[in-house]
Scaffold this motif. Structure first.
Motif, mmCIF file in Angstrom:
data_model
loop_
_atom_site.group_PDB
_atom_site.id
_atom_site.type_symbol
_atom_site.label_atom_id
_atom_site.label_comp_id
_atom_site.label_asym_id
_atom_site.label_seq_id
_atom_site.Cartn_x
_atom_site.Cartn_y
_atom_site.Cartn_z
ATOM 1 N N GLY A 65 0.818 -1.203 0.000
ATOM 2 C CA GLY A 65 0.000 0.000 0.000
ATOM 3 C C GLY A 65 0.850 1.251 0.000
ATOM 4 O O GLY A 65 1.992 1.241 0.450
ATOM 5 N N ALA A 66 0.281 2.324 -0.538
ATOM 6 C CA ALA A 66 0.942 3.629 -0.523
ATOM 7 C C ALA A 66 0.812 4.228 0.874
ATOM 8 O O ALA A 66 0.054 3.728 1.706
ATOM 9 C CB ALA A 66 0.317 4.536 -1.575
ATOM 10 N N ARG A 70 -1.725 2.901 3.858
ATOM 11 C CA ARG A 70 -1.150 2.173 4.992
ATOM 12 C C ARG A 70 -1.565 2.821 6.298
ATOM 13 O O ARG A 70 -1.888 2.137 7.275
ATOM 14 C CB ARG A 70 0.378 2.124 4.892
ATOM 15 C CG ARG A 70 0.871 1.177 3.831
ATOM 16 C CD ARG A 70 2.354 0.893 3.945
ATOM 17 N NE ARG A 70 3.194 1.986 4.377
ATOM 18 C CZ ARG A 70 3.838 2.832 3.572
ATOM 19 N NH1 ARG A 70 3.704 2.720 2.275
ATOM 20 N NH2 ARG A 70 4.601 3.781 4.065
ATOM 21 N N GLY A 89 -3.161 -1.978 -1.346
ATOM 22 C CA GLY A 89 -1.989 -1.820 -2.186
ATOM 23 C C GLY A 89 -2.090 -2.498 -3.543
ATOM 24 O O GLY A 89 -1.135 -2.484 -4.303
ATOM 25 N N ASP A 102 -1.852 -3.523 -10.646
ATOM 26 C CA ASP A 102 -0.994 -2.462 -10.117
ATOM 27 C C ASP A 102 -0.778 -2.756 -8.635
ATOM 28 O O ASP A 102 -1.743 -2.985 -7.900
ATOM 29 C CB ASP A 102 -1.646 -1.088 -10.272
ATOM 30 C CG ASP A 102 -1.839 -0.701 -11.730
ATOM 31 O OD1 ASP A 102 -0.934 -0.965 -12.537
ATOM 32 O OD2 ASP A 102 -2.903 -0.139 -12.051
ATOM 33 N N ASP A 104 1.407 -1.559 -4.999
ATOM 34 C CA ASP A 104 2.234 -0.628 -4.223
ATOM 35 C C ASP A 104 2.889 -1.418 -3.098
ATOM 36 O O ASP A 104 2.200 -2.112 -2.340
ATOM 37 C CB ASP A 104 1.385 0.492 -3.612
ATOM 38 C CG ASP A 104 0.835 1.438 -4.661
ATOM 39 O OD1 ASP A 104 1.592 1.801 -5.562
ATOM 40 O OD2 ASP A 104 -0.354 1.797 -4.565
ATOM 41 N N ILE A 141 4.505 -2.266 -10.734
ATOM 42 C CA ILE A 141 4.886 -2.234 -9.321
ATOM 43 C C ILE A 141 5.455 -0.864 -8.986
ATOM 44 O O ILE A 141 6.337 -0.363 -9.685
ATOM 45 C CB ILE A 141 5.913 -3.333 -9.011
ATOM 46 C CG1 ILE A 141 5.283 -4.710 -9.261
ATOM 47 C CG2 ILE A 141 6.425 -3.209 -7.574
ATOM 48 C CD1 ILE A 141 6.230 -5.862 -9.145
ATOM 49 N N THR A 142 4.929 -0.273 -7.920
ATOM 50 C CA THR A 142 5.451 0.988 -7.399
ATOM 51 C C THR A 142 6.011 0.716 -6.011
ATOM 52 O O THR A 142 5.306 0.202 -5.146
ATOM 53 C CB THR A 142 4.330 2.055 -7.306
ATOM 54 O OG1 THR A 142 3.770 2.243 -8.602
ATOM 55 C CG2 THR A 142 4.878 3.370 -6.769
ATOM 56 N N ASP A 144 6.913 2.310 -2.789
ATOM 57 C CA ASP A 144 6.593 3.568 -2.115
ATOM 58 C C ASP A 144 7.527 3.900 -0.963
ATOM 59 O O ASP A 144 7.615 5.046 -0.556
ATOM 60 C CB ASP A 144 5.148 3.540 -1.588
ATOM 61 C CG ASP A 144 4.141 3.564 -2.704
ATOM 62 O OD1 ASP A 144 4.200 4.487 -3.524
ATOM 63 O OD2 ASP A 144 3.308 2.646 -2.760
#
Length: 164
Positions: A65-66, A70, A89, A102, A104, A141-142, A144
């Protein structure tokens, strides 16, 4: 890179042993979801939950999660009677034969982020294709944040009431 573990080897052995490899139709798409007997629709939430579990299986994924999600998840976990978001996320788009994902992530400090992302991507694709029969066209995938073991997560701020 010692903490990165993908499920590829185990999954490949299991699939070979029980013959559960996904079959593709003549057009390259899945032949399991649309048949002469009817069609199967898999809800976005199901695919998101599978993607979440697959990503969490990879060593080095600390959290998902971003930042804001979170923080909200931490607050939500502390409220009585409220269940945690099992797909925090992860966002998915699911079509009749394909899915896009997507994710995170927060990763453990010291690991190779490209290697970790590759392991997560591979595991997510394998699990969704195995369980759902959907072709996964992309897994974005990001990263964070990086989790540093000595670092404490910020506590949600509680403001004092201005009125009594």
């Amino acid at each position: 890179m010692g903490g990165i573990v993908s499920q590829d080897d185990r999954r490949g052995a299991e699939q070979a042993a029980v013959g559960t490899r996904r079959k593709r139709g003549a057009d390259g798409g899945s032949s399991e979801l649309v048949t002469s007997g009817g069609s199967t629709r898999i809800a976005d939430d199901v695919v998101a939950k599978i993607a979440t579990m697959a990503a969490r299986q990879v060593g080095g994924v600390h959290e998902m999660g971003a930042g804001m999600s979170r923080t909200l998840g931490t607050v939500r976990d502390r409220l009585p009677g409220v269940t945690a978001d099992s797909t925090q996320g992860v966002a998915v788009q699911v079509g009749e034969r394909q899915a896009a994902v997507d994710i995170d992530l927060v990763v453990e400090y010291g690991l190779s982020i490209p290697d970790l992302a590759g392991a997560v991507r591979t595991n997510v694709v394998n699990e969704i294709e195995h369980m759902c029969g959907l072709e996964v066209v992309e897994v974005n995938i990001t990263v964070d944040d990086v989790h540093v073991p000595d670092e404490q997560p910020p506590e949600p701020r509680h403001e004092e009431s201005r009125v009594r």
